[in-house]
Design an enzyme around this catalytic site. Structure first.
Site, PDB file in Angstrom:
ATOM      1  N   ARG A  65       0.822  -1.220   0.000  1.00 52.89           N
ATOM      2  CA  ARG A  65       0.000   0.000   0.000  1.00 52.89           C
ATOM      3  C   ARG A  65       0.850   1.262   0.000  1.00 52.89           C
ATOM      4  O   ARG A  65       0.437   2.297  -0.508  1.00 52.89           O
ATOM      5  CB  ARG A  65      -0.948  -0.012   1.209  1.00 52.89           C
ATOM      6  CG  ARG A  65      -2.061  -1.043   1.097  1.00 52.89           C
ATOM      7  CD  ARG A  65      -3.088  -0.851   2.192  1.00 52.89           C
ATOM      8  NE  ARG A  65      -2.522  -1.115   3.509  1.00 52.89           N
ATOM      9  CZ  ARG A  65      -2.543  -2.309   4.101  1.00 52.89           C
ATOM     10  NH1 ARG A  65      -3.072  -3.343   3.462  1.00 52.89           N
ATOM     11  NH2 ARG A  65      -2.009  -2.492   5.294  1.00 52.89           N
TER      12      ARG A  65
ATOM     13  N   LYS B 289      -1.655 -20.369   2.950  1.00 43.42           N
ATOM     14  CA  LYS B 289      -2.728 -20.928   3.776  1.00 43.42           C
ATOM     15  C   LYS B 289      -3.052 -19.958   4.919  1.00 43.42           C
ATOM     16  O   LYS B 289      -2.212 -19.097   5.244  1.00 43.42           O
ATOM     17  CB  LYS B 289      -2.339 -22.312   4.300  1.00 43.42           C
ATOM     18  CG  LYS B 289      -0.997 -22.353   5.072  1.00 43.42           C
ATOM     19  CD  LYS B 289      -1.161 -21.998   6.521  1.00 43.42           C
ATOM     20  CE  LYS B 289       0.157 -21.959   7.259  1.00 43.42           C
ATOM     21  NZ  LYS B 289       0.050 -21.411   8.609  1.00 43.42           N
TER      22      LYS B 289
ATOM     23  N   HIS C 104       3.700 -25.230   3.180  1.00 37.07           N
ATOM     24  CA  HIS C 104       5.138 -25.479   3.105  1.00 37.07           C
ATOM     25  C   HIS C 104       5.554 -26.783   3.785  1.00 37.07           C
ATOM     26  O   HIS C 104       6.647 -27.293   3.525  1.00 37.07           O
ATOM     27  CB  HIS C 104       5.931 -24.287   3.664  1.00 37.07           C
ATOM     28  CG  HIS C 104       5.909 -24.128   5.137  1.00 37.07           C
ATOM     29  ND1 HIS C 104       4.950 -23.406   5.814  1.00 37.07           N
ATOM     30  CD2 HIS C 104       6.749 -24.592   6.088  1.00 37.07           C
ATOM     31  CE1 HIS C 104       5.199 -23.423   7.100  1.00 37.07           C
ATOM     32  NE2 HIS C 104       6.284 -24.134   7.297  1.00 37.07           N
TER      33      HIS C 104
ATOM     34  N   LYS D 150       8.773 -29.972   2.715  1.00 36.21           N
ATOM     35  CA  LYS D 150       9.886 -30.389   3.560  1.00 36.21           C
ATOM     36  C   LYS D 150      10.480 -31.700   3.048  1.00 36.21           C
ATOM     37  O   LYS D 150       9.763 -32.601   2.613  1.00 36.21           O
ATOM     38  CB  LYS D 150       9.426 -30.532   5.010  1.00 36.21           C
ATOM     39  CG  LYS D 150       9.128 -29.190   5.685  1.00 36.21           C
ATOM     40  CD  LYS D 150       8.613 -29.409   7.096  1.00 36.21           C
ATOM     41  CE  LYS D 150       8.445 -28.071   7.823  1.00 36.21           C
ATOM     42  NZ  LYS D 150       9.740 -27.458   8.155  1.00 36.21           N
TER      43      LYS D 150
ATOM     44  N   HIS E 151      -1.431 -27.759   7.842  1.00 35.79           N
ATOM     45  CA  HIS E 151      -0.234 -28.596   7.908  1.00 35.79           C
ATOM     46  C   HIS E 151      -0.517 -30.004   8.433  1.00 35.79           C
ATOM     47  O   HIS E 151      -0.096 -30.996   7.837  1.00 35.79           O
ATOM     48  CB  HIS E 151       0.814 -27.946   8.808  1.00 35.79           C
ATOM     49  CG  HIS E 151       1.255 -26.590   8.363  1.00 35.79           C
ATOM     50  ND1 HIS E 151       1.381 -26.241   7.041  1.00 35.79           N
ATOM     51  CD2 HIS E 151       1.613 -25.481   9.077  1.00 35.79           C
ATOM     52  CE1 HIS E 151       1.795 -24.988   6.952  1.00 35.79           C
ATOM     53  NE2 HIS E 151       1.939 -24.515   8.171  1.00 35.79           N
TER      54      HIS E 151
ATOM     55  N   LYS F   3       1.653 -22.828  20.474  1.00 39.33           N
ATOM     56  CA  LYS F   3       2.662 -21.789  20.672  1.00 39.33           C
ATOM     57  C   LYS F   3       3.093 -21.742  22.138  1.00 39.33           C
ATOM     58  O   LYS F   3       2.352 -22.127  23.041  1.00 39.33           O
ATOM     59  CB  LYS F   3       2.090 -20.426  20.271  1.00 39.33           C
ATOM     60  CG  LYS F   3       1.671 -20.315  18.817  1.00 39.33           C
ATOM     61  CD  LYS F   3       2.871 -20.294  17.896  1.00 39.33           C
ATOM     62  CE  LYS F   3       2.474 -19.981  16.464  1.00 39.33           C
ATOM     63  NZ  LYS F   3       3.626 -19.985  15.550  1.00 39.33           N
TER      64      LYS F   3
END
Length: 476
Positions: free
Chosen positions: A57, A157, A187, A191, A249, A335
Site C-alpha cells: 500500500r 494458507k 510449506h 519439507k 499442515h 505456541k
C-alpha cells in the site's frame, strides 16, 4: 538449464519470468518468501531472465525496497554478499499504491516496464503473501486488470477461514483462473522429510508391508513451538492454532502418511492419492479435542482484550477406510510450548508371546523429523548384551543430509522452484481442501472450552487423556 520434475522427466528451463510479491513488506515475505527467492538465485535455480516486483500500500522507492530486502536477508539469511547481492538487487523493484479492482496503483506501469526490459511475453508469477481476507479482492483485481491470463498464482494458507468462506473463495478463484494456474502452498509438503514419508514406504518393501492397521497401533503428528506470536499477533488472533496449523499442515501430513500408493509420482497421481484419503477422514468430534491458550496471551500487542482464540490444539483423528480403520491419528500443535519440534511417528503394535511380558513401554517406533533437512529415526527392541535376557530400546537415526550427493533445500525454496517450473505435485487441490473443511466443521461450530496453560509447558493437562493409556512421545 534443464530441470528435472518429481516424476523423473526432464523439463525445459523456465523462460523470462516476472515474480510479483504482494504483501512484499509484510512478515511472511520478510521471513520466508524473500529469503527463499534469494536462495534460488544463489543456487542458480531462477530463470535466466527474471524480475522481482514487490507490491504494497505504501509508496516505497526502489532503493528503499532493496534496502528492506537486504535487511530481511541479513536477519533471516542467506546473508547478502557482494558481488552476488548487487547483481540480485538490480532486478528488484517496487510498485506501490496498493492493488485493487478500483486502483491498480503503479503495478500496471511497473509490469509494462518489466515486459520491455525482459522482452517478449514473460511468465507472470503472482505470490499472495497477504492475509486470507485479501485473497478475494486481489484475485478479482488480477482478472480485472488483465494480469491473470497464463499467470501462475500462489495462495498462502489458510485457503479460507471456514467451509463457507472456502467455497466462496474457490468460486472467485475459478472465475478468474483455471485450476492448473493455482498453487495453494502448504510449506510442510515441501519439507524434505515429508517427501521421504512416501519414498521410504514405497521404495522399501520392509516398511510398505507394515503400513496399515494390522501393524500400526497409532500415529502421532506433533508440531510444538517455543515461539510466541509477537510478530504476527493480529493475523494469529483472527486465525488460531486450529486454522493456522491443524486444518492445513497437520491434515496434509496425516494424508501423506495415510494415502494409498499412487499410480505414479506425477503431480496428478500424487495429488489424487493425497486428496482421496482426506475424503476418508471422519468428522472431528469436539469431545476428542483439547484447545488451549497460553497465559499472558492477552498482554501481546494486537490481541483483543477478551479474545478466546486458541494457541494450542490437540485432537484425535480417525480415518474410515480399510487400511486405517480403528487406528487413532493424534495431532498436536501450539505456541509457547516447551520445545520446538516437527515429528511424525508411527507407533507399532506390540507382538504377543513369547516376549510380551518383557517388552519395554516404548517398543517399535518409526519417526520422521521434519525440521531442518530431515531425519528418519527407528526405535526397536533389542537384547541388552549380558548374561541375562534384558530387553531395551535401541535407536538408529538417518540424517537425510548425510546421503551421498544430498543437496537439501528449505521448503519454501523447493516450492517456489516448483511454481517456476510448473510442478504442482506438492500443492493442495480444492477437492481435498473441501473435505478438510468438512472434517473440521464440528470443531469450528461447537468448539470445546479453551483451557489456559503455562508458557514453557506442554500445553493443557487435558491433552494427555487423548492418548491414554499411551503417552505423547515428545515431552511427557
Amino acid at each position: 538449464m534443464a530441470t528435472t520434475k518429481r516424476d523423473g522427466t526432464a523439463g525445459a528451463a523456465p523462460g523470462p519470468t516476472i515474480f510479483v510479491l504482494f504483501g512484499a513488506t509484510g512478515d511472511l515475505a520478510k521471513r520466508m518468501v524473500i529469503p527463499a527467492f534469494y536462495r534460488l538465485a544463489q543456487e542458480e535455480l531462477l530463470p535466466r531472465d527474471w524480475l522481482l516486483i514487490g507490491n504494497g500500500r505504501g509508496d516505497v522507492a526502489h532503493e528503499d525496497f532493496r534496502a528492506h530486502v537486504h535487511d530481511a536477508l541479513t536477519e533471516f539469511g542467506p546473508k547478502p554478499e557482494e558481488p552476488a547481492w548487487d547483481s540480485f538487487a538490480q532486478r528488484v523493484f517496487f510498485a506501490g499504491g496498493g492493488f485493487s479492482t478500483d486502483n491498480p496503483g503503479s503495478m500496471l506501469y511497473a509490469l509494462e516496464q518489466g515486459r520491455k526490459e525482459l522482452g517478449g511475453d514473460p511468465q507472470f508469477v503472482h505470490y499472495l503473501a497477504v492475509p486470507p481476507t485479501a485473497f478475494t479482492e486481489l484475485t478479482k483485481a488480477l482478472g480485472h486488470h488483465g494480469l491473470a491470463a497464463g499467470a501462475r498464482v500462489v495462495y498462502e494458507k489458510p485457503f479460507g477461514t471456514s467451509p463457507e468462506s472456502f467455497r466462496q473463495l474457490d468460486r472467485t478463484v475459478h472465475s478468474v483462473l483455471n485450476e492448473q494456474q493455482v498453487y495453494r502452498i502448504d510449506h510442510f509438503l515441501g519439507k524434505e522429510a515429508t517427501q521421504d514419508l512416501h519414498v521410504l514406504r514405497f521404495a522399501n518393501g520392509l516398511f510398505d508391508g507394515m503400513w496399515d492397521r494390522r501393524q500400526v497401533e497409532s500415529v502421532q503428528i506433533d508440531v510444538p513451538e517455543k515461539l510466541g506470536i509477537s510478530d504476527r499477533s493480529v493475523f494469529y488472533d483472527a486465525t488460531g492454532a486450529v486454522l493456522d496449523m491443524m486444518v492445513t499442515h497437520l491434515f496434509q501430513l496425516a494424508a501423506e502418511v495415510a494415502m494409498e500408493p499412487p499410480a505414479s509420482l506425477s503431480a496428478a497421481d500424487l495429488q489424487t492419492a493425497r486428496e482421496k484419503v482426506i475424503n476418508c477422514f471422519r468428522q472431528i468430534d469436539p469431545a476428542e479435542v483439547v484447545l488451549g491458550q497460553f497465559a499472558g496471551y492477552h498482554d501481546v500487542p494486537g490481541v483483543a482484550p477478551k479474545s478466546d482464540q486458541n494457541t494450542f490444539a490437540a485432537a484425535r483423528l480417525w480415518i474410515d477406510n480399510e487400511r486405517w480403520r480403528g487406528v487413532p491419528f493424534y495431532l498436536r500443535t501450539g505456541k509457547r510450548l516447551a520445545a520446538t519440534r516437527q515429528r511424525v511417528s508411527l507407533i507399532m503394535r506390540k507382538p504377543g508371546d513369547p516376549l510380551a511380558s518383557q517388552l519395554p513401554d516404548d517398543g517399535n517406533v518409526l519417526s520422521f523429523s521434519l525440521a531442518g533437512d530431515g531425519e528418519i529415526d527407528l526405535s526397536l527392541v533389542a537384547k541388552k548384551p549380558g548374561a541375562g535376557l534384558a530387553l531395551d530400546n535401541a535407536r538408529a537415526a538417518v540424517p537425510l543430509s548425510t546421503l551421498a550427493g544430498a543437496d537439501p533445500l528449505p521448503a519454501y525454496v523447493r516450492l517456489i522452484h516448483d511454481v517456476l517450473v510448473g510442478d504442482r505435485s506438492l500443492f493442495t487441490r480444492p477437492d481435498g481442501l473441501a473435505a478438510a473443511w468438512k472434517v473440521v466443521d464440528p470443531l469450528l461450530t461447537s468448539p470445546p472450552a479453551v483451557e489456559s496453560y503455562a508458557p514453557g509447558s506442554w500445553g493443557p493437562a487435558q491433552a494427555r487423556s487423548l492418548v491414554a493409556p499411551g503417552r505423547w512421545l515428545l515431552g511427557q
